[in-house]
Design a protein around this motif. Sequence first.
Motif, PDB file in Angstrom:
ATOM      1  N   ARG A 179      13.516 -19.255  32.871  1.00 17.07           N
ATOM      2  CA  ARG A 179      14.410 -18.571  33.686  1.00 17.07           C
ATOM      3  C   ARG A 179      15.596 -19.475  33.908  1.00 17.07           C
ATOM      4  O   ARG A 179      16.637 -18.847  34.483  1.00 17.07           O
ATOM      5  CB  ARG A 179      13.706 -18.277  34.841  1.00 17.07           C
ATOM      6  N   ALA A 180      15.878 -20.665  33.480  1.00 21.65           N
ATOM      7  CA  ALA A 180      17.222 -21.668  33.668  1.00 21.65           C
ATOM      8  C   ALA A 180      18.200 -20.991  32.539  1.00 21.65           C
ATOM      9  O   ALA A 180      17.744 -20.649  31.583  1.00 21.65           O
ATOM     10  CB  ALA A 180      16.559 -22.933  33.543  1.00 21.65           C
ATOM     11  N   LEU A 221      13.622 -21.491  41.328  1.00 22.52           N
ATOM     12  CA  LEU A 221      12.292 -22.233  41.563  1.00 22.52           C
ATOM     13  C   LEU A 221      11.884 -21.339  42.782  1.00 22.52           C
ATOM     14  O   LEU A 221      11.905 -21.531  43.858  1.00 22.52           O
ATOM     15  CB  LEU A 221      13.042 -23.796  42.209  1.00 22.52           C
ATOM     16  N   GLY A 222      10.875 -20.582  41.991  1.00 20.30           N
ATOM     17  CA  GLY A 222      10.392 -19.621  43.170  1.00 20.30           C
ATOM     18  C   GLY A 222      11.437 -18.623  43.815  1.00 20.30           C
ATOM     19  O   GLY A 222      12.178 -18.203  42.987  1.00 20.30           O
ATOM     20  N   PRO A 223      11.480 -18.804  45.320  1.00 17.17           N
ATOM     21  CA  PRO A 223      12.200 -17.895  45.814  1.00 17.17           C
ATOM     22  C   PRO A 223      13.807 -18.695  45.923  1.00 17.17           C
ATOM     23  O   PRO A 223      14.553 -17.918  46.508  1.00 17.17           O
ATOM     24  CB  PRO A 223      11.717 -17.890  47.125  1.00 17.17           C
ATOM     25  N   GLY A 283      25.357 -24.996  44.674  1.00 16.74           N
ATOM     26  CA  GLY A 283      24.793 -24.113  45.720  1.00 16.74           C
ATOM     27  C   GLY A 283      23.379 -23.541  45.414  1.00 16.74           C
ATOM     28  O   GLY A 283      22.950 -24.000  44.461  1.00 16.74           O
ATOM     29  N   LEU A 284      22.843 -23.046  46.555  1.00 11.57           N
ATOM     30  CA  LEU A 284      21.685 -22.423  46.247  1.00 11.57           C
ATOM     31  C   LEU A 284      21.513 -21.165  47.103  1.00 11.57           C
ATOM     32  O   LEU A 284      22.261 -20.828  48.082  1.00 11.57           O
ATOM     33  CB  LEU A 284      20.648 -23.494  46.930  1.00 11.57           C
TER      34      LEU A 284
END
Length: 129
Positions: free
Chosen positions: A8-9, A46-48, A80-81
């Motif tokens: 998914r990256a 990474l998960g949520p 960011g995240l």
Amino acid sequence: AGILRRGRAELRVDYLLQDTRTDADPQPPLPFRPRHRVTLRTSAPLGPLVLFSTLMIRSEVTTDAFGNRTQPGYTRVDAGLRWTVTDTWSVGAEVHNLADVKGYADAVHRPLPGRAVYLELKRSAPRGD
């Protein structure tokens, strides 16, 4: 543009080449149009959580209509995240210009800020099933 995915990256690479000129003799470049710009964007879920970053490299630009004043090229790094709390709510944080580079100006020669932090609280419309 090129996109590379692994799981998914994602890594996205964009390159811009433009040669914009005025009609005046000796045809200087249009102001604030870089000839070259490279942008690399990454994102990794990474998960949520989704971590993301951007590296932008821009060439020198002219800052007046006659091509007499220039602004040097620069490199900027952002990161960011984003955290998806529920199906409709997410929270995000971004830092632009991580290296806190100063000395660049906008189209009317006002200094741009160095590092900037952005926070986001977002509500999306519920998904219809």
